[in-house]
Scaffold this active site. Structure first.
Site, PDB file in Angstrom:
ATOM      1  N   GLY A   7       0.837  -1.195   0.000  1.00  0.00           N
ATOM      2  CA  GLY A   7       0.000   0.000   0.000  1.00  0.00           C
ATOM      3  C   GLY A   7       0.865   1.235   0.000  1.00  0.00           C
ATOM      4  O   GLY A   7       1.392   1.625   1.048  1.00  0.00           O
ATOM      5  N   GLY A   9      -0.114   4.339  -1.082  1.00  0.00           N
ATOM      6  CA  GLY A   9      -0.919   5.538  -1.216  1.00  0.00           C
ATOM      7  C   GLY A   9      -0.374   6.674  -0.379  1.00  0.00           C
ATOM      8  O   GLY A   9       0.772   6.635   0.072  1.00  0.00           O
ATOM      9  N   ARG A  31      -1.195  -1.795  -6.003  1.00  0.00           N
ATOM     10  CA  ARG A  31      -1.914  -2.150  -7.226  1.00  0.00           C
ATOM     11  C   ARG A  31      -1.842  -1.037  -8.269  1.00  0.00           C
ATOM     12  O   ARG A  31      -2.084  -1.267  -9.448  1.00  0.00           O
ATOM     13  CB  ARG A  31      -3.375  -2.461  -6.902  1.00  0.00           C
ATOM     14  CG  ARG A  31      -3.553  -3.733  -6.103  1.00  0.00           C
ATOM     15  CD  ARG A  31      -5.015  -4.117  -5.995  1.00  0.00           C
ATOM     16  NE  ARG A  31      -5.793  -3.112  -5.295  1.00  0.00           N
ATOM     17  CZ  ARG A  31      -7.117  -3.195  -5.119  1.00  0.00           C
ATOM     18  NH1 ARG A  31      -7.783  -4.225  -5.591  1.00  0.00           N
ATOM     19  NH2 ARG A  31      -7.760  -2.241  -4.458  1.00  0.00           N
ATOM     20  N   ASN A  95      -7.027   1.327   9.421  1.00  0.00           N
ATOM     21  CA  ASN A  95      -8.086   1.582  10.407  1.00  0.00           C
ATOM     22  C   ASN A  95      -9.094   0.437  10.451  1.00  0.00           C
ATOM     23  O   ASN A  95     -10.293   0.634  10.282  1.00  0.00           O
ATOM     24  CB  ASN A  95      -8.805   2.893  10.089  1.00  0.00           C
ATOM     25  CG  ASN A  95      -7.985   4.107  10.487  1.00  0.00           C
ATOM     26  OD1 ASN A  95      -7.276   4.083  11.480  1.00  0.00           O
ATOM     27  ND2 ASN A  95      -8.072   5.155   9.697  1.00  0.00           N
ATOM     28  N   SER A 121      -1.830   7.207  13.798  1.00  0.00           N
ATOM     29  CA  SER A 121      -2.350   8.562  13.734  1.00  0.00           C
ATOM     30  C   SER A 121      -1.239   9.520  13.321  1.00  0.00           C
ATOM     31  O   SER A 121      -0.081   9.321  13.674  1.00  0.00           O
ATOM     32  CB  SER A 121      -2.914   8.988  15.101  1.00  0.00           C
ATOM     33  OG  SER A 121      -3.453  10.290  15.044  1.00  0.00           O
ATOM     34  N   GLY A 123      -1.873  11.343  10.067  1.00  0.00           N
ATOM     35  CA  GLY A 123      -2.379  11.841   8.802  1.00  0.00           C
ATOM     36  C   GLY A 123      -1.292  12.100   7.776  1.00  0.00           C
ATOM     37  O   GLY A 123      -0.197  11.544   7.833  1.00  0.00           O
ATOM     38  N   LYS A 173      -7.083   2.995  18.838  1.00  0.00           N
ATOM     39  CA  LYS A 173      -7.176   3.957  17.722  1.00  0.00           C
ATOM     40  C   LYS A 173      -8.631   4.313  17.440  1.00  0.00           C
ATOM     41  O   LYS A 173      -8.944   5.469  17.104  1.00  0.00           O
ATOM     42  CB  LYS A 173      -6.527   3.356  16.477  1.00  0.00           C
ATOM     43  CG  LYS A 173      -6.608   4.239  15.223  1.00  0.00           C
ATOM     44  CD  LYS A 173      -5.997   5.615  15.438  1.00  0.00           C
ATOM     45  CE  LYS A 173      -5.666   6.348  14.152  1.00  0.00           C
ATOM     46  NZ  LYS A 173      -6.716   6.416  13.148  1.00  0.00           N
ATOM     47  N   HIS A 176      -9.592   6.807  20.012  1.00  0.00           N
ATOM     48  CA  HIS A 176      -8.864   8.030  19.637  1.00  0.00           C
ATOM     49  C   HIS A 176      -9.632   8.804  18.577  1.00  0.00           C
ATOM     50  O   HIS A 176      -9.823  10.017  18.677  1.00  0.00           O
ATOM     51  CB  HIS A 176      -7.472   7.622  19.134  1.00  0.00           C
ATOM     52  CG  HIS A 176      -6.730   8.666  18.347  1.00  0.00           C
ATOM     53  ND1 HIS A 176      -7.044   8.978  17.030  1.00  0.00           N
ATOM     54  CD2 HIS A 176      -5.670   9.449  18.659  1.00  0.00           C
ATOM     55  CE1 HIS A 176      -6.225   9.904  16.586  1.00  0.00           C
ATOM     56  NE2 HIS A 176      -5.382  10.211  17.552  1.00  0.00           N
ATOM     57  N   ASN A 177     -10.111   8.095  17.550  1.00  0.00           N
ATOM     58  CA  ASN A 177     -10.831   8.773  16.479  1.00  0.00           C
ATOM     59  C   ASN A 177     -12.207   9.251  16.919  1.00  0.00           C
ATOM     60  O   ASN A 177     -12.696  10.274  16.442  1.00  0.00           O
ATOM     61  CB  ASN A 177     -10.947   7.848  15.267  1.00  0.00           C
ATOM     62  CG  ASN A 177      -9.666   7.799  14.458  1.00  0.00           C
ATOM     63  OD1 ASN A 177      -8.583   7.988  15.003  1.00  0.00           O
ATOM     64  ND2 ASN A 177      -9.764   7.532  13.186  1.00  0.00           N
ATOM     65  N   GLU A 180     -11.586  12.418  18.545  1.00  0.00           N
ATOM     66  CA  GLU A 180     -11.308  13.393  17.479  1.00  0.00           C
ATOM     67  C   GLU A 180     -12.607  13.976  16.924  1.00  0.00           C
ATOM     68  O   GLU A 180     -12.699  15.186  16.680  1.00  0.00           O
ATOM     69  CB  GLU A 180     -10.517  12.682  16.385  1.00  0.00           C
ATOM     70  CG  GLU A 180     -10.161  13.506  15.173  1.00  0.00           C
ATOM     71  CD  GLU A 180      -9.476  12.640  14.136  1.00  0.00           C
ATOM     72  OE1 GLU A 180     -10.086  12.398  13.071  1.00  0.00           O
ATOM     73  OE2 GLU A 180      -8.339  12.186  14.396  1.00  0.00           O
ATOM     74  N   TYR A 181     -13.618  13.127  16.729  1.00  0.00           N
ATOM     75  CA  TYR A 181     -14.914  13.611  16.245  1.00  0.00           C
ATOM     76  C   TYR A 181     -15.467  14.684  17.181  1.00  0.00           C
ATOM     77  O   TYR A 181     -15.945  15.732  16.747  1.00  0.00           O
ATOM     78  CB  TYR A 181     -15.926  12.457  16.188  1.00  0.00           C
ATOM     79  CG  TYR A 181     -15.866  11.584  14.962  1.00  0.00           C
ATOM     80  CD1 TYR A 181     -14.653  11.117  14.448  1.00  0.00           C
ATOM     81  CD2 TYR A 181     -17.025  11.177  14.326  1.00  0.00           C
ATOM     82  CE1 TYR A 181     -14.608  10.291  13.347  1.00  0.00           C
ATOM     83  CE2 TYR A 181     -16.991  10.349  13.212  1.00  0.00           C
ATOM     84  CZ  TYR A 181     -15.784   9.906  12.732  1.00  0.00           C
ATOM     85  OH  TYR A 181     -15.746   9.090  11.636  1.00  0.00           O
TER      86      TYR A 181
END
Length: 302
Positions: A7, A9, A31, A95, A121, A123, A173, A176-177, A180-181
């Site tokens: 991966g 990306g 890919r 995630n 985490s 980003g 995690k 954690h997210n 974050e929201y």
């Protein structure tokens, strides 16, 4: 140390770059031919298949997966499981749902492959500032990847931790997210109220910058808020449409299972749902009910 990275990306590619800067050998696969070519030009030794990637590593191997959660992660881990050998370490840095990680750890353990779930985490800015890594899984496997974690983390001795057994990394995690929201929603509501007080003609970008220094509400999210308002004070180029990537939902589902109240995070998730509706049916019905019992005016659809 060498690592196979599946991966390449935005997140995986930046992790590869940080590992290369730390002197690690990175063998990568993606890919996307475009992503593969780009990282190959920066020093990643790319391979065209998972089998070739595994064959390029010395045993015991470490393979780190950074692909989208769900079917992409599932199919990748199943495929890698067929190529890895007893003693190898497989890391899921995406995630994923923690319950999937618990299951995958058991399935791979039956074949002798050690599985680690690494909540990651940081980003897109992790390349420059480092990542916070929350890892679940066996202690011996964690020790194997520690040199990688030290390179990926912001500074020596900070930013990475084995938080528990398999699944614990992605569970931490997930929470954690969820937090974050709630934080993001609080900032959004506060700045909306500031903007609504039009008679004061408040400079929101300047206020965000002010709060960054010494205020009890300062944070990296506030730093990003200040940057956004400085570059586009009216946010004219941004639609009022907010996605959610899953962790907020999972956090609320877990709170229900454990009967732990989470009103702020639940409200933040619901606000994201509402942001995607141009003409919510529920709001129309509210207006219709007011008209029925009180004769209040109803605005026509636009």
């Amino acid at each position: 140390m060498e690592v196979g990275l599946v991966g390449l990306g935005r997140m995986g590619g930046n992790m590869a770059r940080r590992l290369l800067r730390g002197g690690h050998r990175v063998v990568g696969h993606d890919r996307s031919p475009e992503l593969t070519r780009a990282l190959a030009g920066e020093g990643v030794e790319t391979r065209e298949s998972l089998a070739a990637l595994v064959a390029a590593l010395k045993a015991p191997r470490v393979v780190w997966v950074m692909v989208p959660a769900g079917d992409p992660t599932e199919s990748t881990i199943v495929a890698l499981g067929g190529h890895l050998s007893s003693g190898d370490v497989l890391v899921d840095g995406g995630n994923s749902n923690y319950m999937d990680s618990v299951r995958r750890a058991k399935e791979l353990s039956d074949r002798g492959v050690r599985f680690l779930d690494a909540g990651t985490s940081g980003g897109i800015r992790g390349l420059a500032h480092g990542y916070c890594l929350m890892v679940g899984g066996p202690e011996d496997a964690y020790r194997v990847i520690e040199p990688l974690l030290r390179t990926l983390a912001p500074e020596a001795g900070r930013g990475h931790m084995r938080v528990g057994e398999a699944g614990a990394g992605h569970f931490v995690k997930m929470v954690h997210n969820g937090i974050e929201y709630g934080l993001m929603q609080a900032y959004a509501e506060g700045f909306e109220l500031l903007k609504a007080k039009s008679e004061f003609d408040l400079d929101l970008a300047a206020i965000a910058e002010l709060w960054r220094h010494g205020s009890v509400v300062r944070s990296w999210l506030l730093d990003l808020t200040a940057e956004s308002l400085e570059s586009d004070p009216e946010l004219a180029g941004v639609a009022a449409y907010v996605e959610d990537s899953g962790e907020g939902r999972w956090t609320i589902e877990e709170s229900i299972r454990l009967a732990v109240p989470m009103p702020a995070i639940a409200a933040a998730l619901q606000a994201r749902f509402r942001s995607r509706q141009q003409a919510p049916f529920g709001a129309k019905l509210l207006s219709a009910m007011r008209h029925q019992f009180g004769g209040h005016a109803v605005r026509g659809a636009r």
